[in-house]
Enzyme design. Structure first.
Site, PDB file in Angstrom:
ATOM      1  CB  CYS B  32     -24.291  13.847  50.469  1.00 35.51           C
ATOM      2  SG  CYS B  32     -23.814  12.152  50.183  1.00 35.51           S
ATOM      3  CB  CYS B 133       8.278   6.115  46.067  1.00 33.70           C
ATOM      4  SG  CYS B 133       7.287   5.097  47.153  1.00 33.70           S
ATOM      5  CG  HIS B 137       7.397   7.863  40.870  1.00 35.45           C
ATOM      6  ND1 HIS B 137       6.855   7.852  39.620  1.00 35.45           N
ATOM      7  CD2 HIS B 137       7.127   6.648  41.414  1.00 35.45           C
ATOM      8  CE1 HIS B 137       6.242   6.693  39.419  1.00 35.45           C
ATOM      9  NE2 HIS B 137       6.408   5.943  40.475  1.00 35.45           N
ATOM     10  CB  CYS B 178       3.674   1.763  42.721  1.00 34.75           C
ATOM     11  SG  CYS B 178       4.231   2.899  41.423  1.00 34.75           S
TER      12      CYS B 178
END
Lengths: 106, 217
Positions: B32, B133, B137, B178
């Protein structure tokens, strides 16, 4: 095995220095089961030794109660310039080592 | 624990990533560092702009996806597996260079459609629990779900060391967790659905500083 070690680069003679080591390891407890219900063999770093210019200054015996990626911190008295050598082994027989040097003045 | 450079277990992966950055890979034998130079300079601020559109394929990619594109296109190496130690290490190392910089959250015109799909996904009820979601949240963060405090659901610390995993993990792993939690079918890694959600989350968390590698419970 990957590890990070932190030892002060310089210290005065007689100074108490802090030494830290973190090792990347799964620390498999031996109590867990895999997706098929078969037990996963215990594999933890069972012994770690730290030598300061050849003299053992710290030793740890670890078991399945230690979390993954163990992090240890202890103190030593800076006496002479030289090297800290860390060596450890896990239950699978794999060995790891790391070293760090220190310059002691005064 | 997160702020202490040494006690933060995620830094083990960052250290590993630093080694990989300089290790040649693939048939070209290029590392890299050969193209990008020192990561502290070349990669600073990069993570604040992801997920982004890959101009060549016109697809949405996250940081992990970008690392793999670089590997397959330029290094002629095999793509690293999702959640493999090496991929996490490299993406954590790259994201770590932007630590403290705010997430840009800018949505370019060509990503508008993806962004809107991400926003819809964020507000769509899914799974047997029939939860979106937003209901945990956005509307109920700070309250407790059994013994746990509900987070605001920001992705600015990913890849993050999660104590529950005892390992570093990507944002997609967390998102999939989740999905599992609300008993919905988990999308595959790099599914458009997850990438669009990541894009929406980046916009939602705009201005928050990058904390990679974070430590979460």
């Amino acid at each position: 095995m990957l590890a990070r070690v932190r030892v002060p680069r310089e210290a005065k003679r007689g100074e108490i220095i802090e030494i830290r080591i973190a090792i990347q390891h799964r620390m498999e407890t031996g109590f867990r089961l895999d997706n098929f219900g078969r037990p996963i063999a215990k594999n933890v770093i069972n012994a770690l030794v730290c030598r300061y210019n050849g003299t053992e200054v710290f030793r740890a015996e670890m078991g399945s109660g230690i979390a993954a990626n163990p992090y240890l911190q202890f103190h030593a008295v800076a006496e002479a310039s030289g090297e800290f050598v860390f060596e450890w082994t896990d239950d699978a027989g794999e060995r790891g080592s790391e070293r760090a040097s220190i310059t002691v003045t005064g | 624990m997160q702020a202490d450079e040494f006690a933060n277990p995620g830094m083990l992966w960052v250290t590993r990533g630093e080694k990989l950055w300089r290790t040649p890979a693939g048939s070209t034998g290029a590392a890299c560092a050969q193209c990008h130079g020192e990561a502290a300079k070349g990669m600073r601020g990069v993570a604040t702009r992801y997920p982004a559109r890959d101009a060549h394929s016109a697809r949405l990619v996250n940081l992990e996806g970008r690392v793999n594109l670089c590997r397959t296109r330029h290094q002629k190496a095999e793509a690293l597996a999702h959640e493999s130690e090496d991929l996490l290490a490299l993406s954590a190392y790259v994201a770590h260079q932007s630590r403290g910089m705010p997430i840009s959250g800018e949505v370019p015109a060509e990503l508008r459609a993806s962004f809107e799909r991400g926003r819809t996904q964020y507000h769509k009820r899914i799974g047997q629990m029939n939860l979106a979601c937003t209901q945990c949240h956005q509307q109920n963060w700070g309250k407790t779900l059994l013994a746990q405090t509900i987070s605001q659901g920001h992705g600015n610390a990913y890849p993050t060391y999660r104590l529950e995993w005892q390992s570093l993990g990507s944002l997609q792993r967390r998102l999939r967790a989740c999905y599992f939690g609300v008993r919905a079918q988990m999308p595959a890694y790099d599914a458009p659905e997850l990438l669009e959600l990541e894009l929406y989350l980046a916009w939602r968390g705009r201005g928050l500083p990058i904390e990679t590698p974070g430590v979460r419970r």
